[in-house]
Design a protein around this motif. Structure first.
Motif, PDB file in Angstrom:
ATOM      1  N   GLY A   9      14.839  49.508 -16.025  1.00  0.00           N
ATOM      2  CA  GLY A   9      14.000  50.002 -14.931  1.00  0.00           C
ATOM      3  C   GLY A   9      14.688  49.804 -13.590  1.00  0.00           C
ATOM      4  O   GLY A   9      15.919  49.847 -13.484  1.00  0.00           O
ATOM      5  N   ASN A  10      13.883  49.561 -12.562  1.00  0.00           N
ATOM      6  CA  ASN A  10      14.404  49.426 -11.191  1.00  0.00           C
ATOM      7  C   ASN A  10      15.490  48.363 -11.074  1.00  0.00           C
ATOM      8  O   ASN A  10      16.441  48.521 -10.319  1.00  0.00           O
ATOM      9  CB  ASN A  10      13.263  49.060 -10.235  1.00  0.00           C
ATOM     10  N   MET A  11      15.319  47.268 -11.802  1.00  0.00           N
ATOM     11  CA  MET A  11      16.278  46.162 -11.730  1.00  0.00           C
ATOM     12  C   MET A  11      17.357  46.290 -12.808  1.00  0.00           C
ATOM     13  O   MET A  11      18.544  46.116 -12.536  1.00  0.00           O
ATOM     14  CB  MET A  11      15.546  44.823 -11.930  1.00  0.00           C
ATOM     15  N   GLY A  12      16.930  46.557 -14.050  1.00  0.00           N
ATOM     16  CA  GLY A  12      17.862  46.549 -15.183  1.00  0.00           C
ATOM     17  C   GLY A  12      18.967  47.585 -15.034  1.00  0.00           C
ATOM     18  O   GLY A  12      20.143  47.282 -15.314  1.00  0.00           O
ATOM     19  N   PHE A  29      18.923  50.108 -24.027  1.00  0.00           N
ATOM     20  CA  PHE A  29      17.731  50.703 -24.665  1.00  0.00           C
ATOM     21  C   PHE A  29      16.532  50.539 -23.741  1.00  0.00           C
ATOM     22  O   PHE A  29      16.306  49.463 -23.168  1.00  0.00           O
ATOM     23  CB  PHE A  29      17.404  50.071 -26.017  1.00  0.00           C
ATOM     24  N   ASP A  30      15.780  51.643 -23.608  1.00  0.00           N
ATOM     25  CA  ASP A  30      14.516  51.614 -22.864  1.00  0.00           C
ATOM     26  C   ASP A  30      13.702  52.797 -23.379  1.00  0.00           C
ATOM     27  O   ASP A  30      14.209  53.915 -23.419  1.00  0.00           O
ATOM     28  CB  ASP A  30      14.795  51.757 -21.350  1.00  0.00           C
ATOM     29  N   PRO A  31      12.466  52.555 -23.806  1.00  0.00           N
ATOM     30  CA  PRO A  31      11.680  53.667 -24.371  1.00  0.00           C
ATOM     31  C   PRO A  31      11.267  54.695 -23.329  1.00  0.00           C
ATOM     32  O   PRO A  31      10.907  55.820 -23.675  1.00  0.00           O
ATOM     33  CB  PRO A  31      10.444  52.967 -24.960  1.00  0.00           C
ATOM     34  N   THR A  56      17.776  41.056 -21.511  1.00  0.00           N
ATOM     35  CA  THR A  56      16.493  41.757 -21.400  1.00  0.00           C
ATOM     36  C   THR A  56      16.013  41.683 -19.955  1.00  0.00           C
ATOM     37  O   THR A  56      16.196  40.660 -19.277  1.00  0.00           O
ATOM     38  CB  THR A  56      15.442  41.146 -22.357  1.00  0.00           C
ATOM     39  N   MET A  57      15.413  42.801 -19.483  1.00  0.00           N
ATOM     40  CA  MET A  57      14.882  42.850 -18.110  1.00  0.00           C
ATOM     41  C   MET A  57      13.570  43.628 -18.189  1.00  0.00           C
ATOM     42  O   MET A  57      13.530  44.842 -17.955  1.00  0.00           O
ATOM     43  CB  MET A  57      15.909  43.524 -17.193  1.00  0.00           C
ATOM     44  N   LEU A  58      12.490  42.907 -18.538  1.00  0.00           N
ATOM     45  CA  LEU A  58      11.243  43.531 -18.989  1.00  0.00           C
ATOM     46  C   LEU A  58      10.068  43.129 -18.108  1.00  0.00           C
ATOM     47  O   LEU A  58      10.130  42.142 -17.373  1.00  0.00           O
ATOM     48  CB  LEU A  58      10.995  43.094 -20.440  1.00  0.00           C
ATOM     49  N   PRO A  59       8.943  43.855 -18.226  1.00  0.00           N
ATOM     50  CA  PRO A  59       7.820  43.616 -17.309  1.00  0.00           C
ATOM     51  C   PRO A  59       7.074  42.291 -17.498  1.00  0.00           C
ATOM     52  O   PRO A  59       6.618  41.721 -16.505  1.00  0.00           O
ATOM     53  CB  PRO A  59       6.862  44.780 -17.594  1.00  0.00           C
ATOM     54  N   SER A  85      14.068  38.710 -16.960  1.00  0.00           N
ATOM     55  CA  SER A  85      12.732  39.102 -16.498  1.00  0.00           C
ATOM     56  C   SER A  85      12.044  37.915 -15.837  1.00  0.00           C
ATOM     57  O   SER A  85      12.415  36.765 -16.062  1.00  0.00           O
ATOM     58  CB  SER A  85      11.849  39.522 -17.681  1.00  0.00           C
ATOM     59  N   THR A  86      10.992  38.196 -15.062  1.00  0.00           N
ATOM     60  CA  THR A  86      10.108  37.130 -14.589  1.00  0.00           C
ATOM     61  C   THR A  86       8.907  37.107 -15.536  1.00  0.00           C
ATOM     62  O   THR A  86       8.158  38.084 -15.603  1.00  0.00           O
ATOM     63  CB  THR A  86       9.617  37.405 -13.162  1.00  0.00           C
ATOM     64  N   VAL A  87       8.769  36.026 -16.287  1.00  0.00           N
ATOM     65  CA  VAL A  87       7.655  35.904 -17.242  1.00  0.00           C
ATOM     66  C   VAL A  87       7.072  34.496 -17.165  1.00  0.00           C
ATOM     67  O   VAL A  87       7.625  33.629 -16.483  1.00  0.00           O
ATOM     68  CB  VAL A  87       8.102  36.200 -18.699  1.00  0.00           C
ATOM     69  N   LEU A 235       1.935  39.054  -6.134  1.00  0.00           N
ATOM     70  CA  LEU A 235       0.708  38.716  -6.860  1.00  0.00           C
ATOM     71  C   LEU A 235       1.031  38.327  -8.310  1.00  0.00           C
ATOM     72  O   LEU A 235       0.509  37.339  -8.827  1.00  0.00           O
ATOM     73  CB  LEU A 235      -0.271  39.893  -6.816  1.00  0.00           C
ATOM     74  N   LYS A 236       1.928  39.090  -8.939  1.00  0.00           N
ATOM     75  CA  LYS A 236       2.325  38.762 -10.322  1.00  0.00           C
ATOM     76  C   LYS A 236       2.864  37.328 -10.383  1.00  0.00           C
ATOM     77  O   LYS A 236       2.459  36.533 -11.237  1.00  0.00           O
ATOM     78  CB  LYS A 236       3.407  39.745 -10.799  1.00  0.00           C
ATOM     79  N   ASP A 237       3.764  36.983  -9.445  1.00  0.00           N
ATOM     80  CA  ASP A 237       4.396  35.662  -9.486  1.00  0.00           C
ATOM     81  C   ASP A 237       3.397  34.548  -9.170  1.00  0.00           C
ATOM     82  O   ASP A 237       3.443  33.464  -9.758  1.00  0.00           O
ATOM     83  CB  ASP A 237       5.586  35.619  -8.519  1.00  0.00           C
TER      84      ASP A 237
HETATM   85  P1  NAD Z   1      10.421  48.159 -14.091  1.00  0.00           P
HETATM   86  O1  NAD Z   1       9.012  48.394 -14.494  1.00  0.00           O
HETATM   87  O2  NAD Z   1      11.080  49.110 -13.139  1.00  0.00           O
HETATM   88  O3  NAD Z   1      11.352  48.077 -15.404  1.00  0.00           O
HETATM   89  C1  NAD Z   1      10.965  47.513 -16.624  1.00  0.00           C
HETATM   90  C2  NAD Z   1      11.521  48.405 -17.724  1.00  0.00           C
HETATM   91  O4  NAD Z   1      11.201  47.837 -18.991  1.00  0.00           O
HETATM   92  C3  NAD Z   1      10.902  49.824 -17.710  1.00  0.00           C
HETATM   93  O5  NAD Z   1      11.925  50.804 -17.588  1.00  0.00           O
HETATM   94  C4  NAD Z   1      10.198  49.912 -19.057  1.00  0.00           C
HETATM   95  O6  NAD Z   1      10.233  51.219 -19.650  1.00  0.00           O
HETATM   96  C5  NAD Z   1      10.984  48.907 -19.870  1.00  0.00           C
HETATM   97  N1  NAD Z   1      10.272  48.492 -21.068  1.00  0.00           N
HETATM   98  C6  NAD Z   1       8.938  48.273 -21.217  1.00  0.00           C
HETATM   99  N2  NAD Z   1       8.675  47.945 -22.497  1.00  0.00           N
HETATM  100  C7  NAD Z   1       9.877  47.939 -23.153  1.00  0.00           C
HETATM  101  C8  NAD Z   1      10.261  47.677 -24.490  1.00  0.00           C
HETATM  102  N3  NAD Z   1       9.369  47.327 -25.412  1.00  0.00           N
HETATM  103  N4  NAD Z   1      11.569  47.778 -24.803  1.00  0.00           N
HETATM  104  C9  NAD Z   1      12.493  48.109 -23.884  1.00  0.00           C
HETATM  105  N5  NAD Z   1      12.186  48.382 -22.601  1.00  0.00           N
HETATM  106  C10 NAD Z   1      10.890  48.288 -22.243  1.00  0.00           C
HETATM  107  O7  NAD Z   1      10.467  46.668 -13.517  1.00  0.00           O
HETATM  108  P2  NAD Z   1      11.620  46.011 -12.626  1.00  0.00           P
HETATM  109  O8  NAD Z   1      11.273  46.126 -11.184  1.00  0.00           O
HETATM  110  O9  NAD Z   1      12.952  46.480 -13.113  1.00  0.00           O
HETATM  111  O10 NAD Z   1      11.404  44.473 -12.988  1.00  0.00           O
HETATM  112  C11 NAD Z   1      11.873  43.904 -14.206  1.00  0.00           C
HETATM  113  C12 NAD Z   1      11.608  42.410 -14.188  1.00  0.00           C
HETATM  114  O11 NAD Z   1      12.272  41.827 -13.067  1.00  0.00           O
HETATM  115  C13 NAD Z   1      10.123  42.038 -14.035  1.00  0.00           C
HETATM  116  O12 NAD Z   1       9.861  40.935 -14.840  1.00  0.00           O
HETATM  117  C14 NAD Z   1       9.983  41.723 -12.549  1.00  0.00           C
HETATM  118  O13 NAD Z   1       8.940  40.809 -12.291  1.00  0.00           O
HETATM  119  C15 NAD Z   1      11.345  41.107 -12.274  1.00  0.00           C
HETATM  120  N6  NAD Z   1      11.758  41.185 -10.864  1.00  0.00           N
HETATM  121  C16 NAD Z   1      11.648  42.356 -10.176  1.00  0.00           C
HETATM  122  C17 NAD Z   1      12.041  42.409  -8.842  1.00  0.00           C
HETATM  123  C18 NAD Z   1      11.926  43.694  -8.049  1.00  0.00           C
HETATM  124  O14 NAD Z   1      12.092  43.648  -6.823  1.00  0.00           O
HETATM  125  N7  NAD Z   1      11.674  44.853  -8.687  1.00  0.00           N
HETATM  126  C19 NAD Z   1      12.553  41.262  -8.214  1.00  0.00           C
HETATM  127  C20 NAD Z   1      12.695  40.089  -8.955  1.00  0.00           C
HETATM  128  C21 NAD Z   1      12.287  40.066 -10.282  1.00  0.00           C
END
Ligand code: NAD
Length: 290
Positions: A9-12, A29-31, A56-59, A85-87, A235-237
């Protein structure tokens, strides 16, 4: 190294691009995403099989646990599952336990630095897990970021992240409400900044990310409060921090209050999609009874 990268996603996606640019072999891989320039596999397990490290970089923690269950049986023995990821702390520890049982190592290494840091390769990682596994992935952390702090046992990376962001949420609210008070007392914002940024009320929120437009170094306030770091992610954090505090029986009244304020801001007011420093215009228009 041969790297499986799951969650683009945005980060990965930018993190994976930096690894490719540094000469690593990356299979993603990303669905729901197929970012340009990143070779993709048809499933998470296909991306993981034969990899030296799977990132892994997941929600969230539930998705992480289900992906971990899919990929661990396909990872070669003694390889590393690096979760950025942040979990929640409990999910991170459960994944570490599952990895150990599968003959693998897990490192939880959440990041600070946002999409800008992911793109520029300037993230900060805070890592928990076996130190040897941390050392093994250090070259990759060095490509995706500029600083990596080893925090101890599994889950401690997540613990460091939520403690840091709980302080950040609280200090941002404090900074914003102090600006709103200063306005009402007729104190000029520049004078307020000049005093506080060099006094005992200083903080990163005031000095480096000032929520008042036109004051201090450039920040999202100067850009209409476009994130930056979105209030939704704060809010998530803060919710992760409160979940951890409840599980550990830690008394965190200001963390709780910060969570409640950001929940109202994002879910009932106009905070969704805005930077977390947009708390200042929120306070600006309120009185004590609102
Ligand atoms: P995002 O929603 O843009 O990306 C997450 C990706 O995971 C999506 O593309 C989604 O399709 C994929 N995904 C969901 N289920 C999946 C599965 N089963 N298998 C494979 N891929 C799957 O989120 P993001 O902004 O890239 O953030 C990712 C992580 O980084 C989060 O935990 C977020 O809290 C953390 N984070 C984000 C930021 C930020 O500024 N965006 C900053 C620090 C930390």
């Amino acid at each position: 190294m041969k790297i499986g990268f799951i969650g683009l996603g945005n980060m990965g996606a930018p993190m994976a691009r930096n690894l490719l640019a540094a000469g690593h072999v990356v299979t993603g891989f990303d669905p729901a995403a197929s970012p340009k320039g990143i070779p993709m596999a048809a499933s998470a397990s296909a991306a993981a099989s034969g990899a030296d490290v799977v990132i892994t970089m997941l929600p969230n923690g539930d998705i992480l646990k289900s992906v971990a269950q899919d990929i661990h049986p396909h990872m070669p023995p003694r390889t590393v599952h690096l979760d950025c990821s942040t979990v929640d702390v409990e999910s991170a520890r459960a994944v570490a336990q599952a990895a150990t049982e599968a003959g693998l190592s897990a490192v939880d290494a959440p990041v600070s630095g946002g999409v800008g840091g992911a793109t520029l390769g300037t993230l900060t990682f805070m890592a928990g897990g076996p130190e040897a596994a941390f050392e093994a992935v250090l070259p990759l952390l060095g490509v995706m970021g500029q600083r990596a702090v080893f925090c101890g046992a599994a889950g401690n990376g997540q613990a460091a992240k939520i403690c840091n962001n709980m302080i950040l949420g609280i200090t941002m609210i404090g900074t914003c409400e102090a600006f709103a008070l200063a306005d009402k007392l007729g104190l000029d914002r520049q004078a307020m900044f000049d005093v506080v940024s060099t006094s005992s009320g200083s903080s990163w929120s005031m000095n480096s990310y000032c929520p008042a437009p036109g004051i201090g170094p450039e920040s999202p306030a100067d850009n209409g409060y476009r994130p930056g770091f979105a209030a939704d992610l704060m809010l998530k954090d803060l919710r992760l921090a409160q979940a951890a505090a409840a599980a550990a029986d830690a008394d965190t009244p200001l963390g709780q209050h910060a969570q409640d304020l950001y929940a109202r801001f994002v879910e009932e007011e106009d905070g969704a999609g805005r930077d977390f420093s947009a708390m200042l215009p929120r306070f600006e228009k309120r009185g004590r009874g609102d």
